[in-house]
Design an enzyme around this catalytic site. Structure first.
Site, short mmCIF file in Angstrom:
data_model
loop_
_atom_site.label_atom_id
_atom_site.label_comp_id
_atom_site.label_asym_id
_atom_site.label_seq_id
_atom_site.Cartn_x
_atom_site.Cartn_y
_atom_site.Cartn_z
N ASP A 197 51.21 33.10 36.70
CA ASP A 197 49.85 32.77 37.08
C ASP A 197 49.29 31.71 36.14
O ASP A 197 48.85 32.01 35.03
CB ASP A 197 48.98 34.03 37.03
CG ASP A 197 47.55 33.75 37.47
OD1 ASP A 197 47.33 32.71 38.11
OD2 ASP A 197 46.68 34.60 37.19
N LYS A 204 44.07 28.35 33.55
CA LYS A 204 43.90 29.14 32.34
C LYS A 204 44.13 28.27 31.11
O LYS A 204 44.76 27.21 31.18
CB LYS A 204 44.92 30.29 32.31
CG LYS A 204 44.75 31.34 33.39
CD LYS A 204 45.84 32.40 33.27
CE LYS A 204 45.75 33.44 34.36
NZ LYS A 204 44.59 34.34 34.18
N ASP A 215 52.13 39.12 35.32
CA ASP A 215 51.17 39.30 36.41
C ASP A 215 51.81 39.87 37.66
O ASP A 215 51.13 40.04 38.67
CB ASP A 215 50.46 37.97 36.72
CG ASP A 215 49.02 38.18 37.16
OD1 ASP A 215 48.46 39.25 36.87
OD2 ASP A 215 48.45 37.27 37.79
N ASP A 274 41.95 31.48 40.24
CA ASP A 274 42.53 32.43 39.29
C ASP A 274 42.21 33.87 39.68
O ASP A 274 42.61 34.80 38.99
CB ASP A 274 42.04 32.14 37.87
CG ASP A 274 42.87 32.82 36.80
OD1 ASP A 274 44.04 33.16 37.08
OD2 ASP A 274 42.35 33.03 35.68
N ARG A 278 43.88 39.48 44.28
CA ARG A 278 43.21 40.18 45.38
C ARG A 278 43.50 39.50 46.72
O ARG A 278 43.50 40.16 47.76
CB ARG A 278 41.72 40.28 45.11
CG ARG A 278 41.00 38.97 45.05
CD ARG A 278 39.66 39.05 44.33
NE ARG A 278 39.84 39.20 42.89
CZ ARG A 278 38.84 39.28 42.01
NH1 ARG A 278 37.58 39.23 42.44
NH2 ARG A 278 39.07 39.42 40.73
#
Length: 427
Positions: A197, A204, A215, A274, A278
């Site tokens: 990720d 990030k 992740d 990011d 979900r």
């Protein structure tokens, strides 16, 4: 090879080892002293870390150890790189410990592997192959990959993963020990499998990206749990769904302001690339709903907000179904794993508003704003039945240690596999 023997004692260590010393040494090994310990399991864990730091090749547990004492020792002793082997104490728990330990090691290895080695397809294949090895003819596997995800309508996984040259995958593993192809599905496990990720265009920081190989900890945890349940004699039909993707930046990556339309008609504005976990889990939950199961458990390293609330000691438990939530917590207590309930109400579905879609995937604010873990769970609640009946969401705050502690080695923990395995067995 000469075994390094480790035993337990309820007598204090000799004074030469220090006042209230938890560990002493002798010619053939070490003794863990539990006499004055307020927390026996923590004493075992700290002693195991001390011994692991000696880079021992092999230890043998001698004398009278309970199952949980041996498990605690193994969790703390088993470092990420070139771990020493463990010979279990001569008790009736040997076979059970071996099954548990195999599931723990598989889970940790998946999470600890480099993101270069663990592509979405590799994650899916390794999970499927391990479960087929354990379940044999009772296991059937299907994978939907790359552009086929778009064709099938799995738009969350497709959009999050399309920025990478390595295609995203939805893995479906059907474990059906009944022999009846028409048997109902008793439970579905859904895992977030983001193999790396970067944050996408909501990129990030370098230090924030360093541990993002972890992740896919949700995917590894539910796979480990199902494998453990199978080797423990699971008789129920359980489906595993892994939502696998790399969240990278490219000319083909999804962007802020994009709107994703899901199979159930829900439209989602992307306000943070990011907050991708979900988005992929939504597809897994929709597929779980199609299977008509009474129990859905999803697991994900989903939010930093859960770690702010719980540290790295507990997994967060969310459910709008009080009975399901309590059964999950009961399973965790029975397995001596730390789970803790966090709020989820129907109003949390509306905590990520959008002027351009039914909902946004987050709040356009660092960390997702106040109550970020509950808001993320509320987003997911749009993709299960309206009352959330039979659905439990786990935010795995305790899945990974960025640095070694006094009790745990650096890297994956595999915490949660025991509780989830018990939950699908007992629900």
């Amino acid at each position: 090879m000469t075994d390094f023997e480790v035993s337990l004692s309820y007598e204090p260590a000799d004074q030469q080892w220090g006042e209230s010393a938890p560990l002493s040494m002798h010619n053939s090994g070490a003794v863990i002293h539990l006499a004055e310990s307020a927390d026996i399991m923590r004493t075992v864990a700290v002693a195991a870390r001390t011994l692991d730091n000696l880079n021992l090749k092999q230890v043998k547990l001698c004398g009278d150890w309970s199952f949980d004492q041996q498990w605690t020792f193994a969790m703390s002793y088993t470092r990420a790189r070139s771990p020493g082997t463990i010979k279990w104490a001569d008790t009736d728990d040997k076979s059970r410990l071996e099954n548990h330990y195999a599931a723990m090691c598989f889970t940790r290895q998946l999470v600890n592997d480099t993101p270069e080695d663990l592509s979405p397809e590799n994650l899916a294949s390794r999970a499927a192959d391990w479960l087929k090895e354990l379940g044999g003819e009772h296991v059937n596997v299907s994978m939907t990959t790359g552009e086929a995800l778009k064709d099938a309508g799995w738009m969350g996984i497709y959009n999050v993963g399309r920025g990478s040259e390595r295609p995203p995958v939805l893995l479906e593993v059907d474990y059906n020990p009944t022999g009846d192809p028409q048997a109902p599905v008793d439970a579905v496990l859904v895992g977030k499998g983001i193999t790396f990720d970067s944050g996408g265009y909501s990129i990030k920081s370098s230090e924030g990206m360093l541990d993002m190989k972890c992740d896919m900890g949700g995917a590894a945890t539910v796979t480990g749990a199902l494998g453990l349940a199978i080797t423990s004699g699971l008789k129920k039909r359980v489906t595993l769904l892994l939502c696998c993707a790399e969240n990278l930046i490219s000319g083909h990556a999804y962007k802020l302001g994009d709107v994703i339309t899901y199979k159930n008609g829900v439209t989602v504005e992307v306000v943070n690339t990011d907050a991708e976990g979900r988005l992929v889990l939504a597809d897994g939950l929709l597929r779980a709903g199609e299977l008509g199961t009474p129990l859905i458990i999803d697991a994900a390293t989903l939010t930093g907000a859960a770690m702010v609330a719980l540290g790295k000691d507990y997994h967060g438990v969310f459910s709008m179904d009080e009975q399901a939530r309590n059964k999950m917590l009961d399973a965790a207590r029975a397995e001596n794993e730390k789970f803790w309930p966090l709020p989820l109400e129907p109003f949390h579905k509306n905590r990520c508003p959008s002027a351009f879609a039914d909902t946004a995937n987050s709040v356009a604010q660092k960390g997702g704003g106040g109550g970020g873990a509950s808001n993320a769970a509320g987003f997911l609640a749009r993709f299960v039945n309206p009352e959330g009946k039979g659905w439990v969401h786990l935010d795995l705050a305790a899945a990974y240690q960025g640095g070694a502690t006094a009790e745990l080695p650096v890297g994956a923990t595999a915490k949660g596999i025991r509780s989830i395995a018990r939950m699908i067995q007992d629900f």
